[in-house]
Enzyme design. Structure first.
Site, mmCIF file in Angstrom:
data_model
loop_
_atom_site.group_PDB
_atom_site.id
_atom_site.type_symbol
_atom_site.label_atom_id
_atom_site.label_comp_id
_atom_site.label_asym_id
_atom_site.label_seq_id
_atom_site.Cartn_x
_atom_site.Cartn_y
_atom_site.Cartn_z
ATOM 1 N N GLY A 11 0.835 -1.203 0.000
ATOM 2 C CA GLY A 11 0.000 0.000 0.000
ATOM 3 C C GLY A 11 0.858 1.236 0.000
ATOM 4 O O GLY A 11 2.077 1.174 -0.137
ATOM 5 N N SER A 14 1.196 7.412 4.390
ATOM 6 C CA SER A 14 1.167 8.866 4.250
ATOM 7 C C SER A 14 2.536 9.431 3.891
ATOM 8 O O SER A 14 2.648 10.547 3.424
ATOM 9 C CB SER A 14 0.721 9.511 5.550
ATOM 10 O OG SER A 14 -0.259 8.724 6.149
ATOM 11 N N PHE A 15 3.588 8.673 4.160
ATOM 12 C CA PHE A 15 4.930 9.222 3.973
ATOM 13 C C PHE A 15 5.766 8.434 2.990
ATOM 14 O O PHE A 15 6.951 8.695 2.819
ATOM 15 C CB PHE A 15 5.623 9.303 5.331
ATOM 16 C CG PHE A 15 4.737 9.942 6.352
ATOM 17 C CD1 PHE A 15 4.508 11.306 6.316
ATOM 18 C CD2 PHE A 15 4.077 9.178 7.295
ATOM 19 C CE1 PHE A 15 3.647 11.895 7.231
ATOM 20 C CE2 PHE A 15 3.219 9.757 8.219
ATOM 21 C CZ PHE A 15 3.011 11.126 8.181
ATOM 22 N N LYS A 33 8.352 -0.073 5.618
ATOM 23 C CA LYS A 33 7.586 1.142 5.438
ATOM 24 C C LYS A 33 8.602 2.266 5.281
ATOM 25 O O LYS A 33 9.451 2.464 6.145
ATOM 26 C CB LYS A 33 6.743 1.343 6.694
ATOM 27 C CG LYS A 33 5.755 2.462 6.603
ATOM 28 C CD LYS A 33 4.778 2.347 7.757
ATOM 29 C CE LYS A 33 3.955 3.595 7.868
ATOM 30 N NZ LYS A 33 2.847 3.449 8.791
ATOM 31 N N ASP A 135 -2.652 7.476 18.321
ATOM 32 C CA ASP A 135 -3.398 7.453 17.055
ATOM 33 C C ASP A 135 -4.151 6.140 16.879
ATOM 34 O O ASP A 135 -4.074 5.501 15.838
ATOM 35 C CB ASP A 135 -2.438 7.711 15.893
ATOM 36 C CG ASP A 135 -3.180 8.070 14.602
ATOM 37 O OD1 ASP A 135 -4.348 8.502 14.688
ATOM 38 O OD2 ASP A 135 -2.594 7.900 13.519
HETATM 39 P P1 ADP Z 1 0.229 5.438 7.046
HETATM 40 O O1 ADP Z 1 -0.181 5.204 8.448
HETATM 41 O O2 ADP Z 1 1.564 6.089 6.918
HETATM 42 O O3 ADP Z 1 -0.825 6.101 6.240
HETATM 43 P P2 ADP Z 1 -0.253 2.691 6.768
HETATM 44 O O4 ADP Z 1 0.464 2.126 7.953
HETATM 45 O O5 ADP Z 1 -1.702 2.900 6.930
HETATM 46 O O6 ADP Z 1 0.433 4.027 6.372
HETATM 47 O O7 ADP Z 1 0.073 1.746 5.543
HETATM 48 C C1 ADP Z 1 -0.512 1.806 4.282
HETATM 49 C C2 ADP Z 1 -1.023 0.440 3.865
HETATM 50 O O8 ADP Z 1 -0.103 -0.593 4.193
HETATM 51 C C3 ADP Z 1 -2.335 0.068 4.524
HETATM 52 O O9 ADP Z 1 -3.159 -0.565 3.577
HETATM 53 C C4 ADP Z 1 -1.937 -0.916 5.595
HETATM 54 O O10 ADP Z 1 -2.980 -1.849 5.842
HETATM 55 C C5 ADP Z 1 -0.710 -1.585 5.005
HETATM 56 N N1 ADP Z 1 0.214 -2.004 6.070
HETATM 57 C C6 ADP Z 1 0.923 -1.189 6.901
HETATM 58 N N2 ADP Z 1 1.676 -1.888 7.762
HETATM 59 C C7 ADP Z 1 1.438 -3.194 7.508
HETATM 60 C C8 ADP Z 1 1.911 -4.441 8.082
HETATM 61 N N3 ADP Z 1 2.783 -4.453 9.087
HETATM 62 N N4 ADP Z 1 1.443 -5.586 7.547
HETATM 63 C C9 ADP Z 1 0.551 -5.571 6.539
HETATM 64 N N5 ADP Z 1 0.073 -4.463 5.961
HETATM 65 C C10 ADP Z 1 0.499 -3.285 6.424
HETATM 66 MG MG MG Z 2 -1.429 4.030 9.502
#
Ligand code: ADP
Ligand code: MG
Length: 273
Positions: A11, A14-15, A33, A135
């Site tokens: 996915g 945000s960053f 990430k 959060d």
């Molecule tokens: P942000 O918080 O920076 O917006 P997210 O953590 O929501 O980013 O990550 C974006 C996407 O990646 C989402 O669809 C989320 O479900 C997926 N994702 C994030 N961390 C994990 C993880 N540890 N395992 C599986 N999917 C993840």
């Molecule tokens: Mg998130």
């Protein structure tokens, strides 16, 4: 970075991108990430590093495990390597339930909530010093392959706050913001409890307790502290617990310890043993 093989994109955070990777040394599938710190001040960068260091210490079955962090100075990026949660996040799950008007069985809600409380207990009652999540929301709660609940995305959002590359598009409505946050008072563990209460409400009602189309009217609703009762299929115990957690006075909200002592929670914990 050479220690990992990219398997594909999961996915967009945000960053930066969230990708599935394989650790070459043992074939373990993990997630990385990326976060671009290029636009952060020196102080904010130090804060980010400090937060990441805290997160690395959190080791609990209901908290997304952090494995490593890599800093790429040239790209001004930090990569956080963490546990892969195969089941996705609760936000996606709730969206599906909402669309299909498919209410979640109360027992399932208690089971999920018990695990969230165990994760919060680990954070709030650490001998080394408490950590606040800051959060809590469906998108930050993940599911592993066995449907275990994993709390993720600690504090980083707060550090990164203003720096978001997609600030306008990605920052959602702060449905779970507590009255004290609105009034810019100090965030404390009871603010996490408020958000956890909102989360519990949304899992049952399939909508947040306070809804509005703009920040101002949302803030007014939150400060009133009044919300609709859960659908009647849900018990009075569940309703009462939410009312205690989503209480405008932080002092009146239960602590994680108080919640763990509720029969609905303590009995479930005994069953698991
Ligand atoms: P942000 O918080 O920076 O917006 P997210 O953590 O929501 O980013 O990550 C974006 C996407 O990646 C989402 O669809 C989320 O479900 C997926 N994702 C994030 N961390 C994990 C993880 N540890 N395992 C599986 N999917 C993840
Ligand atoms: Mg998130």
């Amino acid at each position: 970075m050479d220690n990992y093989e990219i398997l594909g994109q999961i996915g967009k955070g945000s960053f930066g991108l969230v990708q599935k990777v394989k650790r070459k040394s043992d074939g373990k599938v993990l997630v990385w990430k990326e976060m671009n710190y290029g636009r952060m001040s020196e102080r904010e960068k130090q804060q980010l590093v400090a937060e990441v260091n805290i997160i690395r210490e959190l080791k609990h079955p209901n908290i997304v495990r952090y494995y490593d962090r890599i800093i790429e100075k040239k790209e001004t990026k930090i990569f956080i390597i963490m546990e892969f949660c195969e089941g996705g996040d609760v936000g996606t799950l709730l969206k599906k339930c909402k669309k299909e008007k498919d209410y979640i069985a109360e027992d399932v809600i208690w089971k999920i909530f018990t695990q969230i409380i165990l994760a919060l207990n680990e954070c709030h009652n650490r001998p080394q010093g408490k950590i606040l999540h800051r959060d809590l929301k469906p998108a930050n709660i993940f599911l592993d392959a066995q449907n275990n609940i994993k709390l993720g995305d600690f504090g980083l959002s707060r550090v990164m706050g203003e720096q978001s590359e997609f600030a306008d598009t990605h920052v959602g409505t702060p449905y779970y913001m507590s009255p004290e946050q609105i009034q810019e008072k100090k965030y404390n563990e009871k603010s996490d409890i408020w958000s956890a209460g909102c989360l519990l409400y949304e899992m049952a009602a399939l909508k947040p307790p306070f809804e509005a189309t703009n920040h101002l009217s949302l803030a007014i609703k939150i400060k009133s502290g009044k919300f609709e009762r859960l659908p009647l299929r849900y018990s009075e115990e569940l309703q009462k617990l939410i009312e205690s957690m989503v209480h405008i006075d932080p002092e009146k909200r239960p602590s994680v310890q108080n919640i763990l002592e509720l029969p609905q929670i303590s009995l479930r914990l005994k069953e698991r043993k």
